[in-house]
Design an enzyme around this catalytic site. Sequence first.
Site, short mmCIF file in Angstrom:
data_model
loop_
_atom_site.label_atom_id
_atom_site.label_comp_id
_atom_site.label_asym_id
_atom_site.label_seq_id
_atom_site.Cartn_x
_atom_site.Cartn_y
_atom_site.Cartn_z
N ILE A 118 85.62 63.17 2.54
CA ILE A 118 85.45 61.87 2.28
C ILE A 118 84.16 61.21 2.92
O ILE A 118 83.62 60.54 2.21
CB ILE A 118 86.69 61.28 3.33
CG1 ILE A 118 88.07 61.18 2.33
CG2 ILE A 118 86.37 59.69 3.65
CD1 ILE A 118 89.33 60.68 3.03
N VAL A 121 81.59 61.93 0.09
CA VAL A 121 81.58 60.99 -1.22
C VAL A 121 81.43 59.75 -0.56
O VAL A 121 80.60 59.04 -1.37
CB VAL A 121 83.18 60.92 -1.55
CG1 VAL A 121 83.39 59.75 -2.49
CG2 VAL A 121 83.67 62.09 -2.32
N GLU A 122 81.62 59.36 0.74
CA GLU A 122 81.31 58.08 1.30
C GLU A 122 79.83 57.81 1.39
O GLU A 122 78.99 56.90 1.20
CB GLU A 122 81.95 57.64 2.40
CG GLU A 122 83.34 57.48 2.24
CD GLU A 122 83.79 56.09 1.36
OE1 GLU A 122 82.81 55.38 1.37
OE2 GLU A 122 85.08 56.22 0.89
N THR A 123 79.16 58.69 2.08
CA THR A 123 77.72 58.59 2.64
C THR A 123 76.89 59.84 2.57
O THR A 123 75.75 60.11 3.33
CB THR A 123 77.58 58.21 4.06
OG1 THR A 123 78.21 59.21 4.72
CG2 THR A 123 78.24 56.74 4.05
N TYR A 309 88.48 57.99 -7.04
CA TYR A 309 87.89 58.43 -6.08
C TYR A 309 88.75 59.47 -5.12
O TYR A 309 88.40 60.37 -4.56
CB TYR A 309 87.91 57.08 -4.95
CG TYR A 309 87.70 57.17 -3.53
CD1 TYR A 309 86.24 57.18 -3.03
CD2 TYR A 309 88.58 57.49 -2.51
CE1 TYR A 309 86.06 57.62 -1.72
CE2 TYR A 309 88.31 57.73 -1.12
CZ TYR A 309 87.08 57.61 -0.87
OH TYR A 309 86.69 58.01 0.39
#
Length: 329
Positions: A118, A121-123, A309
């Site tokens: 997570i 994928v996010e940052t 996602y």
Amino acid sequence: MRFFLLLFVCFALLAAPGARALTLGKYPALRAFTAEMTDQHGFTLKQMQRTFRCARIRPEIVEAMERPKEQLPWYVYSKIFLTEDNVRRGVQFWKKHAAAISRAHDLYGVDPEIIVAIIGVETRYGRQTGSYPILDALTTLMLKYPPRADFFRQELAEYLLLTREIKVDPCRVKGSYAGAMGLPQFIPSSFRRFAVDFDGNDKRDILTSPDDAIGSVANYLEQNGWEAGAPIIDDARLEGTLYFWIEKLGQKPALTVRRLARYGIFPHRLDNAEQRAALVSFEGEYGPFYRLGFNNFYAITRYNHNKRYALAVYELGKMIRQRMEKHPS
């Protein structure tokens, strides 16, 4: 001469595209919002005026909202995240923060690779946390994005309450075009509700603390229904045509695996016939493919409601774990 030069510069700035300075008098919705924050939450008018003096309306934020990457077909979307660089950096992140990840797994029950994926994928593990001032993003979307104006109005209120609580200048925090921030990209309401102090310094700092981000991601998933040790997703084998109606039920698991079999839907492996699952389709390069999403897959979609996602998080996490097992030291 200097007067006319200054006047020319002012007109040029006003005419320039992009960000525009904000004036309270121009927006009745902003005046009403200011009144609410002063009446209900104890802000002073002076504080609100100072805050919005640094806010800007940014048309590019609305443009970005109208073309989210989550709408790309899976075979395109997946290539953004399922990369060798993301796997390699994910392994490095896991090893560097192994103690916090292990503790989060023990406390919240969330699989370590899902926590790592997570944040990846996010940052990209904190390398890309966003460049838009959060105040600009939320103000722009409240005033200029009618489809979700009410949602972003509430998030703007949450943001101002948050910055008061954690004692930061609301003009200085940067994040995504949708107002998400920090390593795990929490929107303000999620920050206030789910962020935890995981490094023991008495601060909930997902903006700069990897440990706090790790604990907060795990807490978010646990609070949204994650079940320790339960499956996430499985391949689906289809027979006949009745499965078409089950797909329409959505991403939330509604029927047991036993009942799904009546519609020609079978898992790759059968661990528990009474477990509930949803049939989820994805866009392959040469046609659709199907997966059974269990409760933990649905929990990931509470972080980001898009099914692509959630699958990207699962697949990236699996790749990272496989690499970790291959090169544990």
